[in-house]
Every structure is written in C-alpha cells, then in structure tokens.
Design an enzyme around this catalytic site. Structure first.
Site, PDB file in Angstrom:
ATOM      1  CG  ASP A 167      -0.181  -0.007   2.541  1.00  0.00           C
ATOM      2  OD1 ASP A 167       1.070  -0.083   2.526  1.00  0.00           O
ATOM      3  OD2 ASP A 167      -0.844   0.068   3.588  1.00  0.00           O
TER       4      ASP A 167
ATOM      5  CB  CYS B 143       5.768  -2.332   1.859  1.00  0.00           C
ATOM      6  SG  CYS B 143       6.816  -1.602   0.586  1.00  0.00           S
TER       7      CYS B 143
ATOM      8  CG  HIS C 176       6.585  -5.412  -1.343  1.00  0.00           C
ATOM      9  ND1 HIS C 176       5.565  -4.561  -0.987  1.00  0.00           N
ATOM     10  CD2 HIS C 176       6.508  -6.473  -0.504  1.00  0.00           C
ATOM     11  CE1 HIS C 176       4.892  -5.098   0.020  1.00  0.00           C
ATOM     12  NE2 HIS C 176       5.447  -6.249   0.342  1.00  0.00           N
TER      13      HIS C 176
END
EC number: 3.4.19.12
Length: 189
Positions: A5, A8, A96
């Site tokens: 979102d 992370c 990520h």
C-alpha cells in the site's frame, strides 16, 4: 508479508521494531521528524529513510535485496557505538519491502507483546489527541465566525442608526433653511 500500500517499508520497520506492522504510522512520524518530505502516507520509503530509521531507533538494519550486484545493504546509526539491536528486512524487485526473521527464531519471541501494546496505545492516544485538537480548532473557528456575525450585525445596526440620525439632522437643517427663507420672504413684503 507486508501490505503493498505504499507503506511497506514503514510496515516492515514497525514489525521489526514493535512486532506490529500496524504501528507503521508511528514509525513514519518518528522518521518524518528527521525528513519532512515523507509526511504523506503511502509515500514510498527508500535508502534515505532507512538511514534515518537506523539513526532514530539506534538500530542496525540489514536489507537483503533481490539485486544480483547488491545482495544486501547495511544501515547503521551515526553514533560510533555498535547498536544493540539488529533488524532484518528484504527488498524485492526494487518495489517492495518485507520484514524477515531467522527461521529458528519466531516472530513473537523477539520481544514481549507488552511493548507492542504500549506502542499501539501510544499511537491510539496520539490519534485521539489529534482528533481532540482538530475538534477544538473547529469549535474555535465556529466561535470566531459567530463573533464576526454578531459584530457585523452590530455594525449594520449602528450604520442604520447613523443613517437615521443623519436623515433627521438633514430634515432639521432643511426645515430650518425653509423657515429662514420663509422668514426672509416675510420681511420683503
């Protein structure tokens, strides 16, 4: 696995520091104190934020990457002493972050859940205080608007009274002038 979102990195840091990724807002706020450009939620973290996090929390951060040329990175606080705590994170495909733990060590055993609860409570109190402050500011704004309307009403009333007085004075003056003209006319006969 951390939510994708935009938070992370902060979620992974919160998970490592407090065993609760939901404390990511608190972690972001602590880091923002050092780097104001990150104040917006979902603003991605980067190497700079990891350096700041290492400083703020006085921890060593080991980042395992999926980049062949740079399999891992270390971030140390500026202080000269070796930090007591080491946290581990992964950075996948350049997009990520995740919180990672050694296989033989369970997530919950890293620290007591009471410290996590304390952080959560601190975050909740901070949110409540911010909401209360916002509510007080809104009340103050409404009170000021009410005061301004009252003053405007009083000013309009005063203007109306002043116009009425001016009209009465004008009528008196005209009446006096008319009387003087009539009086002057009377003598010329």
């Amino acid at each position: 696995m951390m939510k994708s979102d935009g938070n992370c990195q902060f979620r992974a840091l919160a998970d490592q520091l407090y065993q609760n990724s939901d404390c990511h807002e608190l972690v972001r706020q602590e880091i923002v104190k050092q780097n104001m450009s990150l104040s917006t939620n979902s603003q991605w973290g980067d190497e700079v934020t990891l350096r700041v996090a290492a400083d703020v929390y006085q921890v060593k951060i080991i980042l395992i990457t999926s980049i062949k040329l740079i399999p891992f990175m270390e971030f140390l606080p500026k202080s000269q002493k070796e930090p007591d705590k080491v946290i581990h994170m992964s950075y996948l495909a350049g997009i990520h972050f995740n919180s990672i733990y050694k296989k033989n060590k369970e997530k919950g055993s890293r620290s007591s859940s009471s410290s996590s609860s304390a952080v959560w409570m601190k975050l909740q109190r901070k949110k409540e205080n911010e909401a209360k402050k916002k509510e007080e500011e809104e009340k103050e704004r409404k009170d000021m608007e009410k005061e301004e309307k009252k003053k405007d009403k009083e000013d309009k009333k005063k203007d109306k009274e002043d116009k009425k007085k001016a009209k009465v004075q004008k009528e008196k003056k005209e009446k006096k002038e008319k009387k003087n003209r009539n009086h002057h006319f009377h003598y010329s006969e």
